[in-house]
Design an enzyme around this catalytic site. Structure first.
Site, mmCIF file in Angstrom:
data_model
loop_
_atom_site.group_PDB
_atom_site.id
_atom_site.type_symbol
_atom_site.label_atom_id
_atom_site.label_comp_id
_atom_site.label_asym_id
_atom_site.label_seq_id
_atom_site.Cartn_x
_atom_site.Cartn_y
_atom_site.Cartn_z
ATOM 1 N N SER A 146 0.858 -1.185 0.000
ATOM 2 C CA SER A 146 0.000 0.000 0.000
ATOM 3 C C SER A 146 0.888 1.226 0.000
ATOM 4 C CB SER A 146 -0.886 0.002 1.259
ATOM 5 O OG SER A 146 -1.504 1.250 1.473
ATOM 6 N N TYR A 159 -3.046 -0.583 10.093
ATOM 7 C CA TYR A 159 -2.922 -0.915 8.668
ATOM 8 C C TYR A 159 -1.553 -0.487 8.131
ATOM 9 C CZ TYR A 159 -4.155 -0.881 3.656
ATOM 10 O OH TYR A 159 -4.201 -1.097 2.303
#
Length: 263
Positions: A146, A159
């Site tokens: 990501s 995350y």
């Protein structure tokens, strides 16, 4: 030249692929000729629907329900897939979750759940798939990282921590397994137009306006934009690419941004 990108007949296991970006990559690899192994853990119905959707587009697809965080389930599923479908040539560790909670309000159990799914599960699945790849002296593993592997943002600490760890796990997998002709790389998606982001992708919504202005390409990514990166990292074209994170983000990580009054 097209032979470099040929993945016809390859078997690709994509975790968390019943919808969203996982499904987009499944379609991309399937349209390029790979047999797609769909994975999910929420319900058999979702898996069956995803397989049916792929088959409706002429893609050879099968589905397997298993929990990517449970090692014994993964071990059993990998053995079953390789027995019933064929050797796994391509693994895409896509399964993941996000919990948007400020650090001071986040329970330790929530933090651990995100890390378990987003970081520990790629280790578990890769460990058992890589054994066969190493024996055969060939294979491709793609970890879906990501932009949060590189940047922080409010409320996504667990995350970001997991994806930053996944970036480094990717590099360490490459360090250990590249000598066996297994290529391990990552894809770092930017902001994409999915069902999850639909409510905030409207003109005038603060986050929509922020993403459009923050992205040099001045738009959200289309899920199909991931197909090329996935095919490249799954094919012979990437045989000497190892431990790399390919960011598909419209240029966000290339710039510090711009003032709000600048065109």
């Amino acid at each position: 030249m097209t032979n470099l990108f040929d993945i016809k007949g390859k078997v690709a296991l994509i975790t968390g692929s019943t919808h969203g970006l996982g499904m987009a990559m499944a379609k991309g690899l399937g349209q390029a000729g790979a047999t797609i192994v769909v994975n999910g853990n929420s319900s058999q119905e979702k898996i069956d629907n995803a397989v049916a959707e792929l088959k409706s587009e002429g893609i050879n697809a099968v589905g397997y329900k298993f929990n990517v965080t449970e090692e014994q389930e993964v071990k059993t599923a990998v053995a079953k897939i390789e027995s019933e479908v064929g050797s796994i040539d391509i693994l895409i560790n896509n399964a993941g979750i996000i919990k948007r909670i400020p650090l001071l309000d986040m329970e330790v159990s929530d933090f651990r759940e995100v890390v378990d799914i987003d970081l520990v599960s790629p280790f578990i699945v890769s460990k058992h798939v890589a054994k066969g790849m190493i024996e055969r002296r060939q294979g491709k593993i793609i970890n879906i990282c990501s932009m949060m592997s590189e940047l922080g943002r409010n409320t996504v600490s667990a995350y970001a921590a997991a994806k930053g760890g996944l970036k480094m796990l990717t590099k360490n997998m490459a360090t250990e397994w590249a000598k066996y002709n297994v290529q391990i790389n990552g894809i770092g998606p930017g902001y994409f137009a999915t069902e999850q982001t639909k409510p905030i992708r409207v003109d005038g919504h603060p986050f929509n306006d922020f993403i459009i202005s923050r992205t040099p390409a001045a738009k959200w990514g289309d899920p199909s934009d991931l197909a090329g990166a996935a095919i490249f990292l799954s094919s012979k074209a990437s045989d000497f690419v190892n431990g790399h994170i390919l960011y598909v983000d419209g240029g966000i990580l290339a710039t510090i941004g711009k003032p709000s009054n600048e065109e």
